[in-house]
Design an enzyme around this catalytic site. Structure first.
Site, PDB file in Angstrom:
ATOM      1  N   ARG A  47       0.855  -1.196   0.000  1.00 34.01           N
ATOM      2  CA  ARG A  47       0.000   0.000   0.000  1.00 34.01           C
ATOM      3  C   ARG A  47       0.883   1.236   0.000  1.00 34.01           C
ATOM      4  O   ARG A  47       1.835   1.317   0.787  1.00 34.01           O
ATOM      5  CB  ARG A  47      -0.888  -0.029   1.245  1.00 34.01           C
ATOM      6  N   LYS A  83       2.380  -7.870   4.752  1.00 30.34           N
ATOM      7  CA  LYS A  83       1.936  -6.686   4.022  1.00 30.34           C
ATOM      8  C   LYS A  83       3.061  -5.663   4.045  1.00 30.34           C
ATOM      9  O   LYS A  83       3.934  -5.706   4.912  1.00 30.34           O
ATOM     10  CB  LYS A  83       0.702  -6.109   4.717  1.00 30.34           C
ATOM     11  N   GLY A 182     -17.711   0.347  -7.521  1.00 34.64           N
ATOM     12  CA  GLY A 182     -16.411   0.434  -8.206  1.00 34.64           C
ATOM     13  C   GLY A 182     -16.059  -0.928  -8.762  1.00 34.64           C
ATOM     14  O   GLY A 182     -16.932  -1.673  -9.245  1.00 34.64           O
ATOM     15  N   ALA A 262     -16.009  -5.202   1.162  1.00 38.73           N
ATOM     16  CA  ALA A 262     -15.196  -4.248   1.936  1.00 38.73           C
ATOM     17  C   ALA A 262     -14.377  -4.936   3.025  1.00 38.73           C
ATOM     18  O   ALA A 262     -14.876  -5.832   3.718  1.00 38.73           O
ATOM     19  CB  ALA A 262     -16.091  -3.178   2.541  1.00 38.73           C
TER      20      ALA A 262
END
Ligand code: NAD
Length: 347
Positions: A47, A83, A182, A262
């Site tokens: 990210r 991550k 989206g 989500a």
């Protein structure tokens, strides 16, 4: 190794490895966290975000890395959880040199961390990273955009949720509210319509996304975002951002079941899952239902890009949710509070 690259290994309880890295010559700064390699190498995207502090970035990477362990275990993949976060403004900092330097940091993990796309990291960035490391998936020439696979998994998860919450009703007799149309919300809506759903209301803060739906499916209802959550629908599908299920929204929500793409849907993971459980609202755990994209990149990692096999694997998300719902019925244990070993033991 570049002379101005600083690597600082941190000791964080509950995590196998956490690395802070900084290379001023290319303005590279960030963290890589490995939560667990108990089931295999830690796979999780990178990210890129203008975090306001190092602490914010560290908090985010730790939470996300743990989430990936849960997602991989819930998808029965031989992967662990990890991550990475890059600190800074993606619009200003991206360059081939920047991503080449980042790839060298990934190489420090010798394959125990494998990266992929996440917010503000696209397939072109992945291509640049792949020029200097092999520990990367999500390439446009391989598995490509994971969103349709995520949405397909969510669709199967919605079907499993419906079968549990509304055992004798079919899609055409149920009403849906989708927040966010989206990448994943749009594909989920397509699947629902193709399989007979007629009563669907959407919301999106981006008018272009709403217009795309209206031109294609004129019968779809549109609501503003605030109203959408409180509509008297059977199923609410959150496909935008996290934290929407909380003490504040609970009294307004009328849906009997909640299942969407989500991530991190509960604001307070300690208290909110129990609040919704006590209110009789069935919530599909995000780490199970939205794992289709992870399953997709795992197939790339395994050099298996056969779409039929992938479809079969993604469809198993529905079976897993059904098993989980049955387990909750028997034990009353809330799956949002499962430990990693409890997840591994359930599947
Ligand atoms: P996206 O950015 O393509 O779509 C999100 C949509 O939500 C956008 O159209 C945006 O305008 C809209 N939106 C934002 N705030 C909103 C609001 N308040 N009300 C209504 N609409 C709003 O993102 P996506 O890839 O579809 O991801 C959606 C969610 O699914 C995210 O939480 C993401 O972390 C999660 N997720 C995505 C994937 C994937 O493969 N794309 C995988 C796992 C989880």
């Amino acid at each position: 190794m570049e002379k101005d690259l600083t690597l600082h290994w941190l000791s964080v309880p509950g995590y196998e490895k956490v690395l802070y890295f900084k290379q001023p010559s290319v303005q590279l700064e960030g963290y890589i966290a490995i939560h667990s390699t108990q089931r295999g190498p830690a796979l999780g995207g990178t990210r890129f975000w203008p975090y306001s502090s190092q602490d914010d970035a560290l908090t985010d990477v730790l939470r996300l890395a743990q989430g990936m362990s849960y997602k991989a275990a819930g998808a029965e993949l031989p992967l662990g959880g990890g991550k990475a976060v890059l600190i800074g403004n993606p619009n200003l900092l991206k360059s081939p040199e920047y991503f080449h330097a980042y790839a060298q940091v990934i190489n420090q993990f010798k394959g125990s961390y494998i990266t992929a796309e996440d917010m503000n990291i696209n397939t072109e960035d992945i291509r640049l990273i792949a020029e200097k490391t092999t520990h990367v998936v999500g390439r446009s020439d391989k598995s490509g955009n994971p969103s349709p696979w995520t949405a397909l998994g969510v669709f199967y998860g919605v079907l499993a949720t419906l079968a549990f919450a509304f055992p004798h009703r079919d899609l055409s007799s149920l009403s849906f509210a989708i927040q966010g149309v989206g990448e994943t919300g749009f594909h989920l809506l397509q699947q629902l319509v193709e399989h007979g759903a007629k009563n669907i209301t959407i919301s999106d803060i981006n008018p272009e996304k709403v217009a795309r739906i209206q031109s294609r499916y004129p019968f779809i209802n549109v609501a503003d975002d605030h109203t959408l959550l409180s509509l008297p629908v059977d199923v609410l599908c959150p496909c935008a951002f996290g934290g929407i299920l909380n003490a504040h929204t609970l009294p307004t929500i009328q849906a009997k079941a909640i299942a969407g793409s989500a991530n991190n849907i509960f604001l307070d993971l300690e208290k909110d899952p129990q609040r919704f459980h006590e209110a009789g609202i069935l919530v599909a755990p995000d780490y199970i239902i939205n794992a289709g994209g992870l399953i997709n990149v795992f197939h790339e990692f395994n050099n298996d890009l056969d779409p039929k096999r992938l479809t079969v694997e993604v469809s198993k998300i529905g079976e897993r949710l059904s098993r989980l719902y049955q387990a909750i019925k028997k034990t009353e244990i809330n799956p949002f509070t499962y430990s990693l070993n409890q997840i591994i033991g359930t599947f």
